[in-house]
Design a protein around this motif. Structure first.
Motif, PDB file in Angstrom:
ATOM      1  N   MET A  71      -3.470 -15.760 -21.838  1.00 45.20           N
ATOM      2  CA  MET A  71      -4.481 -15.118 -20.997  1.00 45.20           C
ATOM      3  C   MET A  71      -5.789 -15.864 -21.180  1.00 45.20           C
ATOM      4  O   MET A  71      -6.489 -15.738 -22.184  1.00 45.20           O
ATOM      5  CB  MET A  71      -4.617 -13.647 -21.430  1.00 45.20           C
ATOM      6  N   LYS A  72      -6.110 -16.718 -20.200  1.00 42.71           N
ATOM      7  CA  LYS A  72      -7.254 -17.615 -20.329  1.00 42.71           C
ATOM      8  C   LYS A  72      -8.567 -16.873 -20.136  1.00 42.71           C
ATOM      9  O   LYS A  72      -8.662 -15.944 -19.335  1.00 42.71           O
ATOM     10  CB  LYS A  72      -7.134 -18.743 -19.298  1.00 42.71           C
ATOM     11  N   GLY A  73      -9.577 -17.300 -20.879  1.00 38.63           N
ATOM     12  CA  GLY A  73     -10.898 -16.699 -20.758  1.00 38.63           C
ATOM     13  C   GLY A  73     -11.806 -17.205 -21.852  1.00 38.63           C
ATOM     14  O   GLY A  73     -11.458 -18.119 -22.612  1.00 38.63           O
ATOM     15  N   ALA A  74     -13.005 -16.611 -21.949  1.00 40.48           N
ATOM     16  CA  ALA A  74     -13.933 -17.011 -23.006  1.00 40.48           C
ATOM     17  C   ALA A  74     -13.286 -16.836 -24.375  1.00 40.48           C
ATOM     18  O   ALA A  74     -13.513 -17.635 -25.294  1.00 40.48           O
ATOM     19  CB  ALA A  74     -15.211 -16.190 -22.912  1.00 40.48           C
ATOM     20  N   ARG A  75     -12.497 -15.791 -24.534  1.00 41.16           N
ATOM     21  CA  ARG A  75     -11.600 -15.635 -25.684  1.00 41.16           C
ATOM     22  C   ARG A  75     -10.187 -15.622 -25.136  1.00 41.16           C
ATOM     23  O   ARG A  75      -9.813 -14.712 -24.399  1.00 41.16           O
ATOM     24  CB  ARG A  75     -11.896 -14.367 -26.480  1.00 41.16           C
ATOM     25  N   THR A  76      -9.422 -16.643 -25.440  1.00 42.00           N
ATOM     26  CA  THR A  76      -8.058 -16.742 -24.933  1.00 42.00           C
ATOM     27  C   THR A  76      -7.122 -15.945 -25.823  1.00 42.00           C
ATOM     28  O   THR A  76      -7.169 -16.053 -27.056  1.00 42.00           O
ATOM     29  CB  THR A  76      -7.612 -18.210 -24.885  1.00 42.00           C
ATOM     30  N   CYS A  77      -6.283 -15.123 -25.203  1.00 43.27           N
ATOM     31  CA  CYS A  77      -5.303 -14.318 -25.927  1.00 43.27           C
ATOM     32  C   CYS A  77      -3.912 -14.882 -25.652  1.00 43.27           C
ATOM     33  O   CYS A  77      -3.549 -15.112 -24.499  1.00 43.27           O
ATOM     34  CB  CYS A  77      -5.366 -12.855 -25.479  1.00 43.27           C
ATOM     35  N   ILE A  78      -3.159 -15.097 -26.713  1.00 42.40           N
ATOM     36  CA  ILE A  78      -1.801 -15.606 -26.597  1.00 42.40           C
ATOM     37  C   ILE A  78      -0.873 -14.551 -27.188  1.00 42.40           C
ATOM     38  O   ILE A  78      -1.053 -14.144 -28.347  1.00 42.40           O
ATOM     39  CB  ILE A  78      -1.620 -16.939 -27.342  1.00 42.40           C
ATOM     40  N   VAL A  79       0.105 -14.109 -26.405  1.00 41.80           N
ATOM     41  CA  VAL A  79       1.006 -13.050 -26.850  1.00 41.80           C
ATOM     42  C   VAL A  79       2.441 -13.470 -26.581  1.00 41.80           C
ATOM     43  O   VAL A  79       2.766 -13.941 -25.485  1.00 41.80           O
ATOM     44  CB  VAL A  79       0.705 -11.711 -26.149  1.00 41.80           C
ATOM     45  N   ALA A  80       3.299 -13.293 -27.583  1.00 40.25           N
ATOM     46  CA  ALA A  80       4.724 -13.592 -27.453  1.00 40.25           C
ATOM     47  C   ALA A  80       5.482 -12.333 -27.041  1.00 40.25           C
ATOM     48  O   ALA A  80       4.996 -11.210 -27.243  1.00 40.25           O
ATOM     49  CB  ALA A  80       5.262 -14.132 -28.777  1.00 40.25           C
ATOM     50  N   PRO A  81       6.685 -12.486 -26.486  1.00 41.95           N
ATOM     51  CA  PRO A  81       7.451 -11.309 -26.070  1.00 41.95           C
ATOM     52  C   PRO A  81       7.774 -10.343 -27.203  1.00 41.95           C
ATOM     53  O   PRO A  81       7.964  -9.149 -26.960  1.00 41.95           O
ATOM     54  CB  PRO A  81       8.736 -11.910 -25.482  1.00 41.95           C
ATOM     55  N   ASP A  82       7.838 -10.844 -28.437  1.00 44.95           N
ATOM     56  CA  ASP A  82       8.131  -9.968 -29.568  1.00 44.95           C
ATOM     57  C   ASP A  82       6.907  -9.231 -30.088  1.00 44.95           C
ATOM     58  O   ASP A  82       6.983  -8.512 -31.088  1.00 44.95           O
ATOM     59  CB  ASP A  82       8.787 -10.751 -30.704  1.00 44.95           C
ATOM     60  N   GLY A  83       5.757  -9.380 -29.423  1.00 49.17           N
ATOM     61  CA  GLY A  83       4.556  -8.643 -29.782  1.00 49.17           C
ATOM     62  C   GLY A  83       3.572  -9.391 -30.657  1.00 49.17           C
ATOM     63  O   GLY A  83       2.452  -8.917 -30.862  1.00 49.17           O
ATOM     64  N   ARG A  84       3.942 -10.535 -31.178  1.00 52.12           N
ATOM     65  CA  ARG A  84       2.976 -11.317 -31.955  1.00 52.12           C
ATOM     66  C   ARG A  84       1.821 -11.745 -31.051  1.00 52.12           C
ATOM     67  O   ARG A  84       2.031 -12.077 -29.887  1.00 52.12           O
ATOM     68  CB  ARG A  84       3.643 -12.548 -32.562  1.00 52.12           C
ATOM     69  N   ALA A  85       0.614 -11.734 -31.600  1.00 51.25           N
ATOM     70  CA  ALA A  85      -0.564 -12.027 -30.784  1.00 51.25           C
ATOM     71  C   ALA A  85      -1.548 -12.881 -31.576  1.00 51.25           C
ATOM     72  O   ALA A  85      -1.688 -12.729 -32.794  1.00 51.25           O
ATOM     73  CB  ALA A  85      -1.234 -10.733 -30.337  1.00 51.25           C
ATOM     74  N   TRP A  86      -2.222 -13.756 -30.849  1.00 49.66           N
ATOM     75  CA  TRP A  86      -3.228 -14.635 -31.424  1.00 49.66           C
ATOM     76  C   TRP A  86      -4.434 -14.684 -30.488  1.00 49.66           C
ATOM     77  O   TRP A  86      -4.324 -14.373 -29.285  1.00 49.66           O
ATOM     78  CB  TRP A  86      -2.683 -16.048 -31.586  1.00 49.66           C
TER      79      TRP A  86
END
Length: 296
Positions: free
Chosen positions: A202-217
């Protein structure tokens, strides 16, 4: 909702990229970039260059016939294939499907979307490609258009897909207002990753990266200079190139976001915070890979 892990160089060193010990370019991975249109031919140029800057061995480009020769000259390292065009200047679906579906079986990673025209032809082509083989895919820009009503098309790929929407594209994917996405991008990324069974950037000023198993960065680097035309095409190309090299899709997404952001940070230091061009990002990437200590 998960608490995202901050994306840092130390984190990436704990998930090193596959080493490239072989001398063959085939061993470094094959990628294909599908996109472009009469009005926006440059998206595939930026993406294909980024694929190679990420270390992939080979890249093919599929685009509209009227732009193919110019792109072949601009990217002499690539095989460029031209296809008939729709009246709107985009790829015509049927001939592209006929020739590309067999080809993607010989690719490690396929990027669909940079510079593509919106419309039914793009939707049909994207769905046929996703159903056609077991390559890994990166879906960007217009390739996301036909997915809101067909999440099963992406889910059927078994987690081999990275989606790279900005807020407007995410709003369409989830049937929300853009303002709602911008208010809570992490929640949007989590919902999309669960619904589509894909890694979501999810691109933006703070980019969020999420995997299908729920892990998030999350990643907040890079700066305002990255909010420029073509920047997303470079990011999508980097992720594609890293997948082609053999990185798992989630790790490729994390590395791609970091490399893209840090390239922006370096250009901001040398050029100023705004005004550098998306085409300049790729040249920073090999050095960044080397300095992180994981480039073969």
């Amino acid at each position: 909702m998960p608490t995202p892990t901050e994306l840092t160089p130390d984190l990436l060193r704990r998930m090193p990229l596959p080493r490239l010990d072989a001398g063959s370019k085939d061993e470094r991975g094959r990628a294909m970039v599908i996109g472009g249109s009469v009005e926006v031919p440059g998206g595939v140029l930026l993406a294909a260059n980024a694929v190679l800057r990420a270390g992939a061995g080979k890249v093919q480009v599929a685009t509209v016939a009227s732009c193919a020769q110019g792109l072949a000259l601009a990217i002499p390292e690539a095989l460029v294939i031209g296809f008939p065009e729709t009246p709107e200047g985009g790829l015509e679906a049927e001939p592209a499907i006929e020739r590309l579906v067999p080809r993607i079986g010989r690719c490690d990673a396929v990027l669909v979307g940079p510079g593509m025209a919106q419309g039914d032809a793009t939707v049909a082509l994207t769905e046929a490609l996703l159903a056609g083989d077991e390559a890994s895919f990166v879906l960007d820009a217009a390739a996301l258009d036909g997915l809101p009503d067909h999440p099963e098309t992406v889910r059927s790929c078994g987690g081999r897909v990275v989606m790279t929407p900005h807020a407007g594209e995410m709003a369409k994917l989830l049937g929300r207002e853009r303002e709602a996405i911008e208010d809570d991008p992490l929640a949007a990324a989590c919902e999309a990753a669960d619904r589509f069974g894909a890694v979501v950037v999810m691109k933006g000023a703070r980019t969020c990266i999420v995997a299908p198993d729920g892990r998030a960065w999350s990643y907040a680097g890079g700066g305002v200079g990255l909010a420029t035309s073509g920047s997303g095409d470079v990011l999508a190309g980097l992720v594609t190139g890293l997948i082609a090299r053999g990185a798992p899709v989630a790790e490729a997404a994390l590395w791609g976001v970091h490399l893209h952001g840090e390239a922006g940070r370096r250009l901001a230091r040398s050029h100023g915070p705004v005004g550098f061009l998306a085409r300049e990002l790729g040249a920073e990437v090999p050095r960044l890979l080397h300095e992180t200590g994981r480039e073969a």
